[in-house]
Design a protein around this motif. Structure first.
Motif, PDB file in Angstrom:
ATOM      1  N   UNK A 218      21.895  25.454  42.294  1.00 54.96           N
ATOM      2  CA  UNK A 218      21.202  25.429  41.004  1.00 54.96           C
ATOM      3  C   UNK A 218      21.909  24.499  40.026  1.00 54.96           C
ATOM      4  N   UNK A 219      23.225  24.620  39.979  1.00 49.32           N
ATOM      5  CA  UNK A 219      24.019  23.773  39.078  1.00 49.32           C
ATOM      6  C   UNK A 219      23.819  22.297  39.431  1.00 49.32           C
ATOM      7  N   UNK A 220      23.903  21.984  40.723  1.00 47.76           N
ATOM      8  CA  UNK A 220      23.786  20.585  41.159  1.00 47.76           C
ATOM      9  C   UNK A 220      22.408  20.012  40.852  1.00 47.76           C
ATOM     10  N   UNK A 221      21.358  20.787  41.097  1.00 47.18           N
ATOM     11  CA  UNK A 221      20.015  20.256  40.873  1.00 47.18           C
ATOM     12  C   UNK A 221      19.683  20.164  39.390  1.00 47.18           C
ATOM     13  N   UNK A 222      20.163  21.115  38.601  1.00 46.56           N
ATOM     14  CA  UNK A 222      19.960  21.015  37.162  1.00 46.56           C
ATOM     15  C   UNK A 222      20.727  19.828  36.585  1.00 46.56           C
ATOM     16  N   UNK A 223      21.941  19.608  37.078  1.00 49.24           N
ATOM     17  CA  UNK A 223      22.719  18.444  36.638  1.00 49.24           C
ATOM     18  C   UNK A 223      21.970  17.167  36.968  1.00 49.24           C
ATOM     19  N   UNK A 263      22.540  26.355  33.956  1.00 47.94           N
ATOM     20  CA  UNK A 263      22.288  25.210  33.070  1.00 47.94           C
ATOM     21  C   UNK A 263      23.502  24.903  32.209  1.00 47.94           C
ATOM     22  N   UNK A 264      24.228  25.941  31.800  1.00 47.00           N
ATOM     23  CA  UNK A 264      25.442  25.719  31.010  1.00 47.00           C
ATOM     24  C   UNK A 264      26.498  24.997  31.833  1.00 47.00           C
ATOM     25  N   UNK A 265      26.646  25.404  33.093  1.00 45.59           N
ATOM     26  CA  UNK A 265      27.589  24.718  33.982  1.00 45.59           C
ATOM     27  C   UNK A 265      27.107  23.302  34.283  1.00 45.59           C
ATOM     28  N   UNK A 266      25.800  23.145  34.419  1.00 44.29           N
ATOM     29  CA  UNK A 266      25.239  21.827  34.698  1.00 44.29           C
ATOM     30  C   UNK A 266      25.476  20.877  33.538  1.00 44.29           C
ATOM     31  N   UNK A 267      25.413  21.395  32.316  1.00 40.24           N
ATOM     32  CA  UNK A 267      25.660  20.547  31.155  1.00 40.24           C
ATOM     33  C   UNK A 267      27.085  20.004  31.178  1.00 40.24           C
TER      34      UNK A 267
END
Length: 289
Positions: A218-223, A263-267
């Protein structure tokens, strides 16, 4: 609202509407996972369950199908799990409440690479014209402490052990924008390396399909989606991202709060790749509830 929030909101909106089954945006000799006998491609979460396997063939079959083809499974080979829903008749004791109810079932498959005496169908691999996108290229070049990137093969992957990225050749992608989306995804994984942001989901080993593994996806794709927004190519990649995330959210039982946490980690990951300081504080799971 900044571009990160705009992209995240678009993805959540698509997930709430329901999305199409995900497919890899590149073509390769092994192609998408499909059944050798029916020639039908696997869909939904089964694409992830089979697509993560390190086999060269796209073809899968059951033990029975292998036997019917006069072949056999090599000794010691382990099967891979796929799931499906089977409809059963529902009927109450008073016979008034009738209908169909879905029941989750699974079965085991073997890749053609695990079989003997079963010939593989020949396939031709198309290629496409790749057009570099200046802003998208600049994002890659500007990433500090960027891991080495090699092109070729049929897999897109980041290895924390070697701290390196492998991605299919650029001409394997039907759309140039999709190549950047996939590469940004792998660069996002790389930000979790201990020499960068040190995300525990990357540093620690996590079994495929586990919640930490799914959260990292999730983190990778949101990033990736956020970076595509910065590069101005999100309109070409947003549906692909939403369908990819929908597959992983099914593993996480459709917990939409996980998107906000991820999303917070992706940011943070996107800010790292863009070589700039983050603005807002990280969202905790309690805040996302």
């Amino acid at each position: 609202m900044d571009v990160y929030q705009i992209v995240t909101d678009k993805i959540i909106n698509l997930l709430e509407q329901g999305t199409i089954p995900w497919k890899k945006p590149w073509v390769s000799a092994n192609g998408f996972p499909k059944n050798l006998i029916s020639n039908k491609e696997y869909r939904g979460i089964n694409l992830f369950l089979l697509g993560c396997q390190q086999y060269s063939s796209q073809y899968w079959l059951t033990y029975k199908q292998a036997t019917e083809k006069k072949g056999f499974i090599r000794k010691g080979e382990k099967s891979s799990l796929v799931i499906f829903y089977k409809m059963f008749d529902k009927q109450s004791e008073d016979e008034k409440d009738t209908g169909k109810i879905p029941m989750l079932r699974y079965y085991n498959l073997f890749n053609l690479d695990q079989c003997e005496n079963i010939p593989s169908p020949t396939t031709e691999v198309p290629t496409y014209k790749f057009t570099p996108i200046e802003r998208a290229e600049q994002i890659i070049k500007d990433m500090p402490n960027r891991p080495p990137i090699s092109y070729g093969g049929s897999k897109a992957a980041y290895s924390p052990v070697t701290d390196s990225i492998k991605i299919p050749n650029e001409d394997r992608f039907e759309k140039s924008e999709e190549m950047y989306s996939v590469l940004y995804h792998e660069l996002a994984h790389a930000t979790g390396h201990q020499s960068r942001l040190g995300r525990k989901e990357v540093i620690e080993y996590n079994r495929f399909g586990s919640d930490p593994y799914a959260n990292e996806e999730l983190v990778a794709e949101l990033t990736s989606s956020m970076l595509c927004g910065v590069a101005g190519i999100s309109n070409e990649t947003i549906d692909l991202a939403a369908s990819y995330l929908d597959g992983w959210l099914s593993v996480l039982k459709k917990d939409k709060r996980m998107i906000l946490v991820a999303a917070a980690q992706a940011q943070k990951a996107a800010d790292y790749i863009l070589n700039r300081k983050g603005g807002e504080e990280e969202v905790t799971e309690d805040q996302a509830a």
